[in-house]
Write a protein that holds these residues in place. Structure first.
Motif, PDB file in Angstrom:
ATOM      1  N   GLU A   1       0.831  -1.208   0.000  1.00 17.46           N
ATOM      2  CA  GLU A   1       0.000   0.000   0.000  1.00 17.46           C
ATOM      3  C   GLU A   1       0.864   1.257   0.000  1.00 17.46           C
ATOM      4  O   GLU A   1       0.570   2.228  -0.711  1.00 17.46           O
ATOM      5  CB  GLU A   1      -0.920  -0.016   1.219  1.00 17.46           C
ATOM      6  CG  GLU A   1      -1.906   1.140   1.246  1.00 17.46           C
ATOM      7  CD  GLU A   1      -2.860   1.060   2.429  1.00 17.46           C
ATOM      8  OE1 GLU A   1      -3.598   2.033   2.667  1.00 17.46           O
ATOM      9  OE2 GLU A   1      -2.858   0.012   3.123  1.00 17.46           O
ATOM     10  N   ARG A   2       1.934   1.230   0.766  1.00 19.71           N
ATOM     11  CA  ARG A   2       2.829   2.394   0.821  1.00 19.71           C
ATOM     12  C   ARG A   2       3.535   2.605  -0.522  1.00 19.71           C
ATOM     13  O   ARG A   2       3.726   3.748  -0.966  1.00 19.71           O
ATOM     14  CB  ARG A   2       3.845   2.211   1.949  1.00 19.71           C
ATOM     15  CG  ARG A   2       3.226   2.274   3.337  1.00 19.71           C
ATOM     16  CD  ARG A   2       4.174   1.760   4.407  1.00 19.71           C
ATOM     17  NE  ARG A   2       5.352   2.608   4.572  1.00 19.71           N
ATOM     18  CZ  ARG A   2       6.361   2.314   5.383  1.00 19.71           C
ATOM     19  NH1 ARG A   2       6.345   1.172   6.080  1.00 19.71           N
ATOM     20  NH2 ARG A   2       7.394   3.138   5.488  1.00 19.71           N
TER      21      ARG A   2
ATOM     22  N   GLU B   1       2.343   1.700  -3.438  1.00 18.74           N
ATOM     23  CA  GLU B   1       1.298   2.194  -4.344  1.00 18.74           C
ATOM     24  C   GLU B   1       1.089   3.694  -4.167  1.00 18.74           C
ATOM     25  O   GLU B   1       1.029   4.454  -5.147  1.00 18.74           O
ATOM     26  CB  GLU B   1      -0.006   1.443  -4.062  1.00 18.74           C
ATOM     27  CG  GLU B   1      -1.156   1.792  -4.988  1.00 18.74           C
ATOM     28  CD  GLU B   1      -1.153   0.985  -6.259  1.00 18.74           C
ATOM     29  OE1 GLU B   1      -1.226   1.606  -7.334  1.00 18.74           O
ATOM     30  OE2 GLU B   1      -1.067  -0.255  -6.176  1.00 18.74           O
ATOM     31  N   ASP B   2       0.988   4.135  -2.931  1.00 21.96           N
ATOM     32  CA  ASP B   2       0.785   5.559  -2.654  1.00 21.96           C
ATOM     33  C   ASP B   2       1.968   6.394  -3.133  1.00 21.96           C
ATOM     34  O   ASP B   2       1.791   7.488  -3.683  1.00 21.96           O
ATOM     35  CB  ASP B   2       0.572   5.776  -1.151  1.00 21.96           C
ATOM     36  CG  ASP B   2      -0.735   5.191  -0.651  1.00 21.96           C
ATOM     37  OD1 ASP B   2      -1.617   4.917  -1.496  1.00 21.96           O
ATOM     38  OD2 ASP B   2      -0.867   4.987   0.572  1.00 21.96           O
TER      39      ASP B   2
ATOM     40  N   CYS C   1       1.897   6.702  -6.939  1.00 21.06           N
ATOM     41  CA  CYS C   1       0.800   7.588  -7.358  1.00 21.06           C
ATOM     42  C   CYS C   1       1.165   9.050  -7.118  1.00 21.06           C
ATOM     43  O   CYS C   1       0.875   9.922  -7.950  1.00 21.06           O
ATOM     44  CB  CYS C   1      -0.479   7.237  -6.597  1.00 21.06           C
ATOM     45  SG  CYS C   1      -1.242   5.691  -7.127  1.00 21.06           S
ATOM     46  N   TYR C   2       1.818   9.314  -5.996  1.00 20.41           N
ATOM     47  CA  TYR C   2       2.211  10.688  -5.676  1.00 20.41           C
ATOM     48  C   TYR C   2       3.233  11.206  -6.691  1.00 20.41           C
ATOM     49  O   TYR C   2       3.114  12.330  -7.196  1.00 20.41           O
ATOM     50  CB  TYR C   2       2.791  10.749  -4.262  1.00 20.41           C
ATOM     51  CG  TYR C   2       3.238  12.136  -3.859  1.00 20.41           C
ATOM     52  CD1 TYR C   2       2.323  13.067  -3.373  1.00 20.41           C
ATOM     53  CD2 TYR C   2       4.576  12.525  -3.990  1.00 20.41           C
ATOM     54  CE1 TYR C   2       2.726  14.351  -3.014  1.00 20.41           C
ATOM     55  CE2 TYR C   2       4.991  13.798  -3.638  1.00 20.41           C
ATOM     56  CZ  TYR C   2       4.059  14.704  -3.150  1.00 20.41           C
ATOM     57  OH  TYR C   2       4.451  15.982  -2.800  1.00 20.41           O
TER      58      TYR C   2
END
Length: 662
Positions: free
Chosen positions: A647-648, A650-651, A654-655
């Motif tokens: 999840e980290r 992925e974030d 995306c950022y």
């Protein structure tokens, strides 16, 4: 020496070779065939391949007898050239067959001018054949399959015969000097046996025949390197190079020649000392090699030493190498090296900025400045504070974007190799989210010679060292694949390393498929020894695959067979494809449809995300549980932690993507 090994009074090299061909325990891996021996013992030889070779060496007036060579004249250079060709193409059976044939005959040997060559004892081979044979034996010793003990025994007997000729044939004013390469070959054959017994026997022969202390010391050094006795290497190198009084030695020129023949072991010794941060000792040895021995490594060895010094931040050694002309380093780079060794990282960046250093355009020796971060404690907060202060400094000094990328690269290099993945990811998140370093982060790939060791490649490497990162690796791989990212072989190696269990089967074949899909065309090469095209996986990939297979709780044979079948099929395709397109200069990658068929459409997941991975893990886990209620390795992997990392990741991606679009 009778107590050390069995000595023979005969000087007949042909007898020795004949023994080697007919005795299983001597050189057992020479691909001998029983029909070959019968041919020599019973059949007529006039139509054999050795007859053809010998006819090429005959003078016009000579003929071959059917059963043996009697009173013929042979041109030495022609026979030696044939043996050398057989050696370089590695045809040991033919090589020894020819040597045995000429060794058991009574031949008059002629030089290039057609004049007869004096042999130490009538009817015996000239010493050139001893020298050539030692080259062949040494070549054999480099192949893993051969019996090193048998080769050591054989070399002792060969050297003993060689010295017998010296004692009985060269007397009075006619001086006998052993061939240095022949002695080196014999010495290393004893060394490669890794037996102190045979090493001491060889060294005793050297001493008995006054070969000088340097040869004995260098064989001892080679033995320490070959047997990984690293604690003894330094003292032995010193005794050979620094403490050995070569200047006043009467055999100075010969000693230099001997030293050059052992250069590979000198390089290995220096490499060891460099990795142990023994800079002063290495500098002293290099200086002695230059000033006292006038010795210089070749370009390849010098380049390897230089690269190792860069990796270990051994700036004093780089300066020494440049001073004694082992390598050529630009003056501006030397200035940076000398200055940076005593500076903090912040001072180094300021120093580089003032000299307008351009990391995207200029190669440097400063990638290893990451060692200056080793004093920072294992604390995320301390690292974050350090980065904040450094960023404030770079903004105040208007440090260029390329130098900012250079700084980020130094941080990533240290983090990925010396800190855990959670620690590394936390610092990367701080740099991207809090300090807005996303652009320098991406630009690290533009640093000269840094294409495959930059930005996300560092993350792959850091994740490979953690047990709970398979879903995270899939997330990183899938998201980067969408952007057209160029994955390196080491990225796939990083993805393979977390494979520890049978339940990783589907993940493993997914990674293996993508590796071959992208990089398999790079594994085809032309083997000069066999004269054929070969396809072979890199050793590190092979080791990773072997590591996974060896840990399987069940299905070892099944998966081993499948991996072997895949590699065999891919190998067959590439070799056939290359032979059909020899006129093309590039190697085309394997067809995707063909590769899918090789892996099996029904057995392989060619797309895999987090959900697919979890389903596969659960299914494979159920196959294991009836036979193995618990595996010690099960406790190392945490699905919850892996999902959190994913999840980290992925974030973060995306950022970065959103920032690029602004």
């Amino acid at each position: 020496m009778k107590s050390t090994f069995k000595r023979f009074s005969s000087t007949h090299i042909g007898k020795l070779i004949k023994e080697s061909l007919n005795t299983p325990e001597i050189l057992p891996q020479l691909e001998r065939k029983s029909s070959l021996h019968k041919h020599f013992l019973n059949a007529k030889r006039t139509n054999s391949i050795t007859d053809k070779w010998l006819k090429d060496a005959l003078t016009r007036k000579d003929k071959l007898h059917e059963d043996e060579l009697r009173n013929v004249n042979l041109r030495l250079t022609v026979v030696l050239t044939t043996l050398q060709k057989l050696r370089t193409t590695y045809k040991p059976a033919s090589y020894f067959a020819l040597l045995n044939r000429i060794g058991t005959g009574h031949i008059k040997w002629l030089n290039k001018s057609g004049q007869q060559i004096d042999t130490p004892i009538y009817g015996r081979l000239p010493l050139e054949f001893y020298h050539e044979l030692s080259n062949m034996l040494y070549s054999i010793s480099l192949r893993r399959a051969n019996d090193k003990i048998a080769l050591a025994k054989f070399s002792l007997q060969l050297l003993d015969r060689y010295y017998y000729l010296k004692t009985n044939s060269f007397t009075g004013k006619k001086k006998f000097q052993s061939n240095p390469k022949f002695l080196r070959n014999c010495g290393l054959l004893a060394v490669k046996s890794e037996s102190i017994y045979y090493l001491k026997a060889m060294q005793e022969l050297f001493r008995e025949n006054a070969e000088g202390p340097l040869l004995t010391s260098l064989t001892q050094l080679a033995f320490y390197v070959e047997t990984h006795q690293w604690t003894n290497v330094l003292d032995c190198v010193y005794s050979c190079i620094v403490d050995f009084d070569s200047v006043i030695s009467k055999t100075h020129d010969r000693d230099i020649q001997t030293l050059e023949l052992f250069s590979s072991y000198l390089v290995k010794s220096l490499e060891l000392l460099i990795t142990q941060d023994m800079e002063n000792e290495v500098c002293q040895i290099l200086t002695s090699l230059s000033s006292r021995w006038n010795f210089h490594f070749d370009e390849h060895d010098s380049s390897n030493l230089l690269q190792l010094c860069e990796n270990h931040s051994c700036f004093k050694i780089i300066e020494t190498l440049n001073k004694i002309s082992f390598v050529s380093v630009e003056t501006r780079h030397l200035e940076m090296i000398n200055s940076s060794s005593e500076m903090s990282l912040k001072q180094c960046v300021n120093f580089l900025a003032k000299r307008n250093f351009q990391p995207f355009e200029q190669k440097s020796f400063l990638h290893s400045l990451s060692f200056k971060l080793k004093e920072l404690p294992l604390s995320v907060k301390v690292w974050e504070q350090y980065i904040d202060e450094f960023d404030a400094y770079m903004q105040a000094e208007s440090i260029s974007l390329p130098l900012r990328a250079f700084f980020v690269d130094i941080l990533l290099k240290r983090l990925s190799t010396h800190r855990g993945f959670n620690f590394t990811l936390s610092i990367v998140e701080h740099m991207i989210y809090e300090r807005n370093f996303w652009q320098p982060f991406l630009m690290t790939e533009n640093i000269i010679d840094n294409k495959e060791n930059s930005n996300f490649h560092y993350l792959f490497h850091a994740m490979s060292r953690a047990p709970s990162t398979k879903i995270s690796l899939l997330t990183l791989f899938n998201r980067l694949k969408e952007t057209g990212y160029q994955f390196s072989i080491h990225d796939f190696l990083s993805m393979l390393k977390p494979c520890k269990r049978y339940s990783d089967c589907d993940y493993f074949y997914f990674v293996f498929y993508n590796l071959l899909s992208i990089h398999s065309h790079k594994f085809l090469y032309f083997d000069k020894l066999s004269g054929k095209y070969l396809w072979r996986l890199p050793n590190q990939i092979v080791d990773a695959i072997s590591g996974w297979l060896s840990n399987l709780e069940i299905g070892l044979q099944e998966n081993t067979d499948r991996v072997v079948q895949i590699t065999d099929d891919v190998n067959e395709w590439y070799v056939a494809e290359r032979l059909n397109h020899l006129e093309e200069t590039t190697i085309r990658p394997i067809d995707k449809i063909k590769l899918r068929n090789v892996f099996g459409e029904q057995e392989t997941f060619f797309d895999m995300d987090s959900e697919t991975f979890q389903d596969c893990e659960e299914k494979r886990g159920e196959e294991v549980r009836p036979q193995h209620s618990f595996s010690a390795k099960d406790g190392q992997y945490s699905l919850e932690l892996d999902l959190s990392y994913s999840e980290r990741i992925e974030d973060l991606l995306c950022y970065i993507s959103s920032q690029k679009q602004q």
